[in-house]
Design a protein around this motif. Structure first.
Motif, PDB file in Angstrom:
ATOM      1  N   MET A 198      27.478 -26.233  -2.319  1.00 29.96           N
ATOM      2  CA  MET A 198      26.999 -25.904  -0.980  1.00 29.96           C
ATOM      3  C   MET A 198      27.925 -26.500   0.082  1.00 29.96           C
ATOM      4  SD  MET A 198      24.239 -24.701   0.699  1.00 29.96           S
ATOM      5  CE  MET A 198      23.659 -24.802   2.333  1.00 29.96           C
ATOM      6  N   TYR A 199      28.208 -27.800  -0.018  1.00 27.54           N
ATOM      7  CA  TYR A 199      29.070 -28.487   0.935  1.00 27.54           C
ATOM      8  C   TYR A 199      30.468 -27.869   0.924  1.00 27.54           C
ATOM      9  CZ  TYR A 199      31.893 -32.301   2.808  1.00 27.54           C
ATOM     10  OH  TYR A 199      32.791 -33.042   3.524  1.00 27.54           O
ATOM     11  N   THR A 200      30.968 -27.579  -0.257  1.00 23.70           N
ATOM     12  CA  THR A 200      32.299 -26.992  -0.398  1.00 23.70           C
ATOM     13  C   THR A 200      32.349 -25.610   0.241  1.00 23.70           C
ATOM     14  OG1 THR A 200      32.546 -28.172  -2.481  1.00 23.70           O
ATOM     15  CG2 THR A 200      34.083 -26.399  -2.063  1.00 23.70           C
ATOM     16  N   GLU A 201      31.316 -24.831   0.072  1.00 29.02           N
ATOM     17  CA  GLU A 201      31.281 -23.491   0.668  1.00 29.02           C
ATOM     18  C   GLU A 201      31.269 -23.554   2.184  1.00 29.02           C
ATOM     19  OE1 GLU A 201      28.101 -21.165  -0.906  1.00 29.02           O
ATOM     20  OE2 GLU A 201      28.740 -21.491  -2.973  1.00 29.02           O
ATOM     21  N   ILE A 202      30.533 -24.504   2.733  1.00 24.58           N
ATOM     22  CA  ILE A 202      30.473 -24.647   4.195  1.00 24.58           C
ATOM     23  C   ILE A 202      31.853 -24.990   4.741  1.00 24.58           C
ATOM     24  CG2 ILE A 202      29.542 -26.050   6.081  1.00 24.58           C
ATOM     25  CD1 ILE A 202      26.943 -26.250   4.431  1.00 24.58           C
ATOM     26  N   TYR A 260      34.708 -24.389   3.313  1.00 25.13           N
ATOM     27  CA  TYR A 260      35.555 -23.217   3.116  1.00 25.13           C
ATOM     28  C   TYR A 260      35.346 -22.201   4.236  1.00 25.13           C
ATOM     29  CZ  TYR A 260      37.213 -18.789   1.286  1.00 25.13           C
ATOM     30  OH  TYR A 260      37.837 -17.582   1.149  1.00 25.13           O
ATOM     31  N   TYR A 261      34.103 -21.917   4.579  1.00 29.30           N
ATOM     32  CA  TYR A 261      33.825 -20.922   5.619  1.00 29.30           C
ATOM     33  C   TYR A 261      34.276 -21.398   6.997  1.00 29.30           C
ATOM     34  CZ  TYR A 261      31.283 -18.042   2.320  1.00 29.30           C
ATOM     35  OH  TYR A 261      30.955 -17.233   1.266  1.00 29.30           O
TER      36      TYR A 261
END
Length: 107
Positions: free
Chosen positions: A1-5, A7-8
């Motif tokens: 979740m943190y990584t996706e945020i 990344y976006y």
């Protein structure tokens, strides 16, 4: 979740930088065409000044995107690559700022 945020966020900053360069290029092209075909009173230095402003701002967004992306990839080789990229972009940004100052002084 943190990584996706992260990344976006990084992707959004890079995308915004690219859109800014595209927008500046379209504006410059329209002004050049207007000047040449429609005999508008645009000066080439004004067109360059406007376009260079967009490029310098976009470079700042690209650097921010790279820095945020480095949070996700903190290996030594990735940090070295990032440092080289940021260094190159900083030199380009500095050169463009010097050109902006020169163009502003001409006006």
């Amino acid at each position: 979740m943190y990584t996706e945020i992260i990344y976006y966020i990084s992707y959004s900053l890079a995308l915004f930088g690219a859109l800014l360069v595209f927008y500046g290029g379209i504006r410059a092209a329209i002004k050049v065409i207007s000047k040449e075909l429609l005999r508008r009173t645009y000066e080439y230095n004004d067109i360059r000044l406007d376009f260079t402003n967009k490029i310098v701002l976009a470079l700042e967004f690209f650097i921010a995107a790279d820095l945020i992306k480095s949070i996700m990839q903190p290996t030594l080789s990735d940090v070295v690559v990032l440092a080289v990229i940021v260094g190159i972009r900083t030199v380009v940004g500095y050169s463009l700022n010097a050109e902006l100052k020169e163009l502003s002084d001409i006006k």
